[in-house]
Design a protein around this motif. Structure first.
Motif, PDB file in Angstrom:
ATOM      1  N   ILE A 142      37.381  36.740  33.525  1.00  0.00           N
ATOM      2  CA  ILE A 142      39.049  37.682  33.618  1.00  0.00           C
ATOM      3  C   ILE A 142      38.938  38.553  35.116  1.00  0.00           C
ATOM      4  O   ILE A 142      39.996  39.178  35.543  1.00  0.00           O
ATOM      5  N   GLY A 143      38.053  38.897  35.650  1.00  0.00           N
ATOM      6  CA  GLY A 143      38.179  39.529  36.693  1.00  0.00           C
ATOM      7  C   GLY A 143      38.675  38.935  38.540  1.00  0.00           C
ATOM      8  O   GLY A 143      38.921  39.501  39.478  1.00  0.00           O
ATOM      9  N   ASP A 144      38.664  37.670  37.839  1.00  0.00           N
ATOM     10  CA  ASP A 144      38.718  36.566  39.355  1.00  0.00           C
ATOM     11  C   ASP A 144      39.726  37.021  39.948  1.00  0.00           C
ATOM     12  O   ASP A 144      40.191  37.138  41.155  1.00  0.00           O
TER      13      ASP A 144
ATOM     14  N   MET B 177      36.314  40.047  44.603  1.00  0.00           N
ATOM     15  CA  MET B 177      34.904  40.419  44.627  1.00  0.00           C
ATOM     16  C   MET B 177      33.598  40.181  44.373  1.00  0.00           C
ATOM     17  O   MET B 177      32.498  40.940  44.270  1.00  0.00           O
ATOM     18  N   ASN B 178      33.996  40.899  42.778  1.00  0.00           N
ATOM     19  CA  ASN B 178      33.201  41.580  42.150  1.00  0.00           C
ATOM     20  C   ASN B 178      33.772  41.515  40.367  1.00  0.00           C
ATOM     21  O   ASN B 178      33.424  41.971  40.506  1.00  0.00           O
ATOM     22  N   HIS B 179      33.946  40.678  40.248  1.00  0.00           N
ATOM     23  CA  HIS B 179      35.072  39.904  39.602  1.00  0.00           C
ATOM     24  C   HIS B 179      33.619  40.029  38.485  1.00  0.00           C
ATOM     25  O   HIS B 179      34.700  40.480  37.425  1.00  0.00           O
ATOM     26  N   SER B 180      32.797  40.204  38.797  1.00  0.00           N
ATOM     27  CA  SER B 180      31.386  39.895  37.078  1.00  0.00           C
ATOM     28  C   SER B 180      31.815  41.051  36.574  1.00  0.00           C
ATOM     29  O   SER B 180      31.751  41.163  35.403  1.00  0.00           O
ATOM     30  N   GLU B 181      31.590  42.374  37.910  1.00  0.00           N
ATOM     31  CA  GLU B 181      31.724  43.322  37.069  1.00  0.00           C
ATOM     32  C   GLU B 181      32.528  44.228  36.198  1.00  0.00           C
ATOM     33  O   GLU B 181      32.598  45.083  35.657  1.00  0.00           O
TER      34      GLU B 181
END
Length: 185
Positions: free
Chosen positions: A82-84, A89-93
């Motif tokens: 969902i952060g994409d 640059m830090n989508h998983s966090e």
């Protein structure tokens, strides 16, 4: 509409904060609806992929669901990228931060680290270290994260895969986001 009396937080009264707390709890109770609305708009893709971001997410969640994963893990698979859109640059966090109050430490860690773990599949093609994940080799959720990436992430870019629709996952998202948060004040 009633408003608080302060213009600086330090000047707020107990009544102000009780008033705001009521509104914030109501707002928080609608988080699942906002997330689902956001997800439904992910119909475009980063140029070059064969499926949209939404379809990738649906494939991931469908695979987790069909594999008998917990509701929490199915929702994590649905939301792992969902952060994409806002944090490429830090989508998983970013995704992990959204999930953190509502999921276990294990699920949070898997989502938070999946970006580094998925590098295993491509970093070497770009001159990077495909074994970046090995720095976590002794972590208790290392293998769980390897498995998540293998079973639900790296293989979910197939335009011919029959994923379940977003509506199917709505009750699971609402269930997970209606939990009492793991963390609180």
């Amino acid at each position: 509409m009633k408003k608080v009396s302060f213009t600086e937080m330090k000047n707020g009264t107990k009544e102000d904060y009780l008033f705001l707390d009521k509104h914030e709890k109501d707002f928080a109770s609608k988080t699942a609806d906002r997330i689902l609305k956001f997800m439904s708009g992910l119909t475009e893709t980063l140029e070059g992929y064969q499926v949209s971001r939404l379809e990738h997410s649906l494939q991931s969640a469908t695979r987790a669901y069909k594999n008998g994963e917990s509701d929490e893990m199915v929702v994590a698979a649905l939301l792992h990228d969902i952060g994409d859109e806002l944090a490429p640059m830090n989508h998983s966090e970013y995704a992990a931060a959204i999930l953190k109050p509502y999921v276990s430490e294990k699920t949070h860690w898997i989502v938070e680290k999946h970006g580094e773990f998925q590098m295993y599949y491509y970093a070497h093609h770009l001159g990077g270290n495909k074994n970046k994940r090995d720095e976590y080799k002794n972590h208790k959720y290392y293998q769980d994260t390897v498995d998540f990436c293998e079973k639900y992430d790296q293989n979910s870019f197939d335009p011919n895969y029959k994923s379940l629709p977003l509506d199917f996952f709505k009750p699971l998202v609402k269930k997970v986001f209606s939990r009492k948060p793991y963390t609180s004040l």
